[in-house]
Design a protein around this motif. Structure first.
Motif, PDB file in Angstrom:
ATOM      1  N   VAL A  90       8.518  -0.928   4.466  1.00 27.16           N
ATOM      2  CA  VAL A  90       8.714  -2.281   3.652  1.00 27.16           C
ATOM      3  C   VAL A  90       8.386  -2.122   2.201  1.00 27.16           C
ATOM      4  O   VAL A  90       9.216  -2.576   1.318  1.00 27.16           O
ATOM      5  CB  VAL A  90       7.715  -3.280   4.156  1.00 27.16           C
ATOM      6  CG1 VAL A  90       8.094  -4.604   3.769  1.00 27.16           C
ATOM      7  CG2 VAL A  90       8.298  -3.549   5.834  1.00 27.16           C
ATOM      8  N   CYS A  91       7.429  -1.436   1.837  1.00 24.77           N
ATOM      9  CA  CYS A  91       6.768  -1.461   0.548  1.00 24.77           C
ATOM     10  C   CYS A  91       8.036  -0.621  -0.387  1.00 24.77           C
ATOM     11  O   CYS A  91       8.436  -1.013  -1.333  1.00 24.77           O
ATOM     12  CB  CYS A  91       5.514  -0.887   0.225  1.00 24.77           C
ATOM     13  SG  CYS A  91       4.187  -1.857   0.769  1.00 24.77           S
ATOM     14  N   CYS A 141       2.778   2.667   3.008  1.00 25.53           N
ATOM     15  CA  CYS A 141       3.651   1.915   3.978  1.00 25.53           C
ATOM     16  C   CYS A 141       4.777   2.731   4.124  1.00 25.53           C
ATOM     17  O   CYS A 141       5.560   3.465   3.427  1.00 25.53           O
ATOM     18  CB  CYS A 141       3.959   0.622   3.220  1.00 25.53           C
ATOM     19  SG  CYS A 141       4.906  -0.442   3.796  1.00 25.53           S
ATOM     20  N   PHE A 144       0.771  -1.191  -0.081  1.00 27.44           N
ATOM     21  CA  PHE A 144       0.104   0.042   0.111  1.00 27.44           C
ATOM     22  C   PHE A 144       0.859   1.216   0.054  1.00 27.44           C
ATOM     23  O   PHE A 144       2.004   1.339   0.595  1.00 27.44           O
ATOM     24  CB  PHE A 144      -0.881  -0.065   1.206  1.00 27.44           C
ATOM     25  CG  PHE A 144      -0.229   0.008   2.615  1.00 27.44           C
ATOM     26  CD1 PHE A 144       0.468  -1.017   3.089  1.00 27.44           C
ATOM     27  CD2 PHE A 144      -0.460   1.173   3.434  1.00 27.44           C
ATOM     28  CE1 PHE A 144       1.189  -0.836   4.272  1.00 27.44           C
ATOM     29  CE2 PHE A 144       0.127   1.223   4.678  1.00 27.44           C
ATOM     30  CZ  PHE A 144       0.912   0.372   5.026  1.00 27.44           C
ATOM     31  N   HIS A 188       1.238  -6.839   5.803  1.00 27.50           N
ATOM     32  CA  HIS A 188       1.102  -7.589   4.323  1.00 27.50           C
ATOM     33  C   HIS A 188       2.084  -8.332   4.380  1.00 27.50           C
ATOM     34  O   HIS A 188       3.278  -8.360   4.694  1.00 27.50           O
ATOM     35  CB  HIS A 188       0.782  -6.624   3.335  1.00 27.50           C
ATOM     36  CG  HIS A 188       1.951  -5.669   3.052  1.00 27.50           C
ATOM     37  ND1 HIS A 188       2.950  -5.845   2.436  1.00 27.50           N
ATOM     38  CD2 HIS A 188       2.137  -4.312   3.475  1.00 27.50           C
ATOM     39  CE1 HIS A 188       3.653  -4.848   2.209  1.00 27.50           C
ATOM     40  NE2 HIS A 188       3.264  -3.824   3.147  1.00 27.50           N
TER      41      HIS A 188
END
Ligand code: NI
Length: 199
Positions: free
Chosen positions: A77-78, A74, A71, A165
């Motif tokens: 991490v993303c 984020c 998303f 996620h």
């Protein structure tokens, strides 16, 4: 056990063992490989939405596809994963890079508009597609790929919630099959080497 029962027992073992050998011999190598990695029943085609319209996985047959679920808000991490995807693509020659399609699937369609998603994805790589869909569509893809996500309320934050996620990158082969997943923490060099080995 009588002698004849012992004989039957040994005979049964020999028959079972031989059947196992035959099965192993005639199961195609690619299936064995997928099964041994646990992906035999994972992956598959999907249709999601991008700013430019419908995106179908089958539109990218002949290319390697990298899929990442996340998303846009984020914090860490993303952005890391998406920048690693882009960097590993840029490490290839332009001819090879052109054979890779990166797709960022937002599991947060309520906040990630198609417009935001397109801009956010292009920030990492000009050809990275930002896609999302209805909750039902997303849940189906997430389930098919053995991924997960869940909304976590954030007390006292303007964001309201964050999203936990899957942090793995999914590598899809030229025939649309799930080849492998790449663990978060893999280096750009490792991802580049994996891509090269399938080009
Ligand atoms: Ni994330």
């Amino acid at each position: 056990m009588s002698t004849s029962n012992k004989f039957l027992y040994v005979l049964a073992l020999i028959v079972l063992f031989s059947a196992g050998l035959l099965l192993a011999k005639y199961t195609p190598w690619t299936q064995q490989s997928a099964a041994s990695k646990g992906y035999a029943n994972l992956g598959g085609d999907f249709t999601l939405e991008s700013l430019a319209g419908e995106v179908k996985l089958e539109d990218y047959r002949g290319k390697l596809v990298l899929i990442y679920f996340g998303f846009t808000s984020c914090p860490d991490v993303c952005p890391t994963a998406l920048s690693y995807i882009a960097a590993s693509m840029r490490a290839l020659t332009p001819d090879l890079e052109a054979q890779i399609q990166p797709i960022f699937v937002s599991v947060d369609p309520k906040r990630d508009t198609l417009d935001n998603l397109a801009k956010y994805s292009a920030y990492f790589h000009p050809r990275m597609l930002g896609v999302t869909g209805s909750e039902g569509q997303i849940d189906q893809v997430v389930k098919n790929y053995g991924a997960y996500y869940s909304f976590i309320p954030l007390e006292g934050s303007a964001l309201g919630y964050t999203v936990d996620h899957t942090s793995r990158i999914y590598l899809i082969g030229q025939e649309g099959q799930l080849i492998s997943t790449i663990a978060h923490g893999a280096s750009v060099d490792e991802i580049t080497a994996l891509l090269k080995s399938h080009l």
